[in-house]
Design an enzyme around this catalytic site. Structure first.
Site, PDB file in Angstrom:
ATOM      1  N   SER A   1       0.841  -1.166  -0.023  1.00 10.88           N
ATOM      2  CA  SER A   1       0.012   0.106   0.017  1.00 10.88           C
ATOM      3  C   SER A   1       0.858   1.204  -0.099  1.00 10.88           C
ATOM      4  O   SER A   1       0.396   2.151  -0.152  1.00 10.88           O
ATOM      5  CB  SER A   1      -0.863  -0.080   1.120  1.00 10.88           C
ATOM      6  OG  SER A   1      -2.020  -1.130   1.103  1.00 10.88           O
TER       7      SER A   1
ATOM      8  N   LYS B   1       0.168   3.461  -2.774  1.00  6.04           N
ATOM      9  CA  LYS B   1      -0.927   4.114  -3.293  1.00  6.04           C
ATOM     10  C   LYS B   1      -0.774   5.848  -3.375  1.00  6.04           C
ATOM     11  O   LYS B   1      -1.242   6.255  -4.120  1.00  6.04           O
ATOM     12  CB  LYS B   1      -1.986   3.725  -2.097  1.00  6.04           C
ATOM     13  CG  LYS B   1      -2.421   2.156  -2.394  1.00  6.04           C
ATOM     14  CD  LYS B   1      -3.480   1.972  -1.141  1.00  6.04           C
ATOM     15  CE  LYS B   1      -3.811   0.476  -1.091  1.00  6.04           C
ATOM     16  NZ  LYS B   1      -4.467   0.060   0.251  1.00  6.04           N
TER      17      LYS B   1
ATOM     18  N   TYR C   1      -2.946  -2.692 -10.001  1.00  6.08           N
ATOM     19  CA  TYR C   1      -2.939  -2.453  -8.608  1.00  6.08           C
ATOM     20  C   TYR C   1      -2.063  -3.629  -8.109  1.00  6.08           C
ATOM     21  O   TYR C   1      -1.039  -3.386  -7.171  1.00  6.08           O
ATOM     22  CB  TYR C   1      -4.471  -2.730  -8.104  1.00  6.08           C
ATOM     23  CG  TYR C   1      -4.489  -2.456  -6.589  1.00  6.08           C
ATOM     24  CD1 TYR C   1      -4.083  -1.545  -5.846  1.00  6.08           C
ATOM     25  CD2 TYR C   1      -4.680  -3.801  -5.866  1.00  6.08           C
ATOM     26  CE1 TYR C   1      -4.126  -1.418  -4.662  1.00  6.08           C
ATOM     27  CE2 TYR C   1      -4.761  -3.771  -4.503  1.00  6.08           C
ATOM     28  CZ  TYR C   1      -4.449  -2.727  -3.839  1.00  6.08           C
ATOM     29  OH  TYR C   1      -4.264  -2.592  -2.402  1.00  6.08           O
TER      30      TYR C   1
ATOM     31  N   TYR D   1      -5.025   3.892   7.894  1.00  9.33           N
ATOM     32  CA  TYR D   1      -6.193   3.490   7.757  1.00  9.33           C
ATOM     33  C   TYR D   1      -6.823   3.924   9.159  1.00  9.33           C
ATOM     34  O   TYR D   1      -6.753   4.867   9.712  1.00  9.33           O
ATOM     35  CB  TYR D   1      -6.164   1.839   7.460  1.00  9.33           C
ATOM     36  CG  TYR D   1      -5.632   1.523   6.543  1.00  9.33           C
ATOM     37  CD1 TYR D   1      -5.907   1.944   5.189  1.00  9.33           C
ATOM     38  CD2 TYR D   1      -4.250   0.764   6.617  1.00  9.33           C
ATOM     39  CE1 TYR D   1      -4.873   1.648   4.132  1.00  9.33           C
ATOM     40  CE2 TYR D   1      -3.315   0.567   5.548  1.00  9.33           C
ATOM     41  CZ  TYR D   1      -3.734   0.831   4.327  1.00  9.33           C
ATOM     42  OH  TYR D   1      -3.045   0.494   3.300  1.00  9.33           O
TER      43      TYR D   1
ATOM     44  N   VAL E   1       1.516  -3.596   3.842  1.00  8.41           N
ATOM     45  CA  VAL E   1       1.522  -4.675   4.505  1.00  8.41           C
ATOM     46  C   VAL E   1       2.804  -5.849   4.299  1.00  8.41           C
ATOM     47  O   VAL E   1       3.258  -6.655   4.845  1.00  8.41           O
ATOM     48  CB  VAL E   1       0.419  -5.814   4.370  1.00  8.41           C
ATOM     49  CG1 VAL E   1      -0.835  -5.132   4.707  1.00  8.41           C
ATOM     50  CG2 VAL E   1       0.176  -6.084   2.836  1.00  8.41           C
TER      51      VAL E   1
HETATM   52  N1  GLN Z   1      -1.876  -5.725  -1.866  1.00  8.17           N
HETATM   53  C1  GLN Z   1      -2.395  -5.254  -0.594  1.00  8.17           C
HETATM   54  C2  GLN Z   1      -3.819  -5.594  -0.629  1.00  8.17           C
HETATM   55  O1  GLN Z   1      -4.454  -5.104  -1.489  1.00  8.17           O
HETATM   56  C3  GLN Z   1      -2.177  -4.236   0.030  1.00  8.17           C
HETATM   57  C4  GLN Z   1      -2.758  -3.823   1.417  1.00  8.17           C
HETATM   58  C5  GLN Z   1      -1.640  -3.174   2.489  1.00  8.17           C
HETATM   59  O2  GLN Z   1      -0.466  -2.852   1.983  1.00  8.17           O
HETATM   60  N2  GLN Z   1      -2.257  -2.372   3.181  1.00  8.17           N
HETATM   61  O3  GLN Z   1      -4.560  -6.575   0.169  1.00  8.17           O
END
Ligand code: GLN
Length: 313
Positions: free
Chosen positions: A69, A72, A197, A249, A267
């Site tokens: 993420s 993003k 993505y 988040y 993550v």
């Molecule tokens: N690729 C992961 C997902 O979409 C990214 C989530 C994250 O890093 N919080 O679940």
């Protein structure tokens, strides 16, 4: 603008890593993407890049991990630069959710009929669909080239195993994407949007790369050291504002109060922070808390903020 004492910084970065190492035991690595479960939870690395482009690193700062993420906000900047701000924010909002990163519920229950912000999965998949290029491969390449440029590299490598692993198992993201398609929010075919993505999430970086990208954001789009403009000031400011309110988040508010910095987690264990006008910070620690944020990463950025007076507000 406040500057740093470069001599003291190296020692500080070392100490902050040493203090964070034991914390890694309190978290666990992400396993819902099978290929991520192999990560070593004991790894901890930290890097800081100042406005002059000087870097300070300690621990496992050159270990590579997938962006997840953390990609993003970078994709958001690229979509703003290429498709334009209006095209992005007509499809995705700017409000925090207080929900986990992969929550789908508000897509149906909220009257706004679009994802709350570009840093939750739903909003990020919309942003991926807007990246420049005529198919998933081209959009993925555009992301890697842009992110690589921000990190001071030609491009970024991709972890093919993590990419495939997430593509094969990403049922939740697939559900979100089909819901987005039904709402008419995707700018390309639904499978392409998902593919882009997953590609951006599998881009490989180290903590130093994240510190460099964070420094570009901290400098409102200028490359540290050279002063070359890599993104519009407006893009950098929008990205930082959203990182502050939505980057972690349902832990964004707490971290914002504690550290006072815009930050973005992934993550894979990465955490990128931008101290406006001062520096970028890249942290790595694959042991995550239950919200999916790096335990050691959060602690290290909090410590640096306190020790260096980085609180941005
Ligand atoms: N690729 C992961 C997902 O979409 C990214 C989530 C994250 O890093 N919080 O679940």
């Amino acid at each position: 603008m406040r500057t740093f004492d470069p001599n003291g910084l190296g020692t500080l970065v070392e100490r902050v890593v040493a203090e964070a190492r034991p914390l890694a035991r309190e978290g666990s690595v992400a396993s819902y993407i099978p290929a991520l479960a192999a990560a070593d939870p004991a790894r901890v690395g930290l890097a800081l890049v100042d406005a002059d482009g000087r870097s300070h690193q300690a621990g496992d700062s050159r270990d590579r991990f997938t962006m997840q993420s953390v990609s993003k906000p970078i994709a958001l900047a690229l979509a703003m630069e290429s498709a334009g701000e209006e095209a992005v924010f007509s499809r995705v909002g700017k409000e925090p959710t207080g929900d986990p990163f992969n929550s789908i519920i508000r897509l149906e229950t909220s009257e706004r009929r679009k994802p709350f912000n570009p840093l939750i999965n739903a909003g990020a998949i919309v942003v991926s669909s807007l990246l420049p290029g005529s198919d998933a491969a081209e959009k993925g390449e555009a992301f890697r080239a842009f992110a690589g440029r921000l990190a001071g590299r030609a491009t970024l490598d991709r972890d093919e195993e993590v990419f495939r692993s997430e593509r094969e198992t990403g049922a939740r993201n697939r559900s979100i994407a089909w819901f987005l398609a039904e709402l008419g929010l995707l700018a390309c075919p639904v499978e392409d949007a998902l593919d882009v993505y997953f590609r951006q999430c599998a881009a490989l970086v180290d903590a130093l790369d994240l510190a460099r990208i964070g420094a570009v954001l901290a400098l409102d789009g200028l490359e540290p050291g050279t002063g070359e403009r890599l993104m519009a000031q407006r893009s950098a400011r929008v990205v930082k504002a959203l990182m502050f309110s939505c980057g972690l988040y349902d832990e964004s508010g707490e971290f914002g109060v504690d550290a006072g910095l815009p930050a973005k987690s992934g993550v894979g264990g990465g955490l990128m922070a931008a101290a406006p006008g001062r520096c970028g910070i890249g942290a790595f620690g694959p042991a995550l808390d239950r919200r999916g944020n790096s335990v050691a990463g959060l602690a290290m950025v909090r410590s640096l903020s306190a020790e260096l007076g980085l609180y941005a507000l």
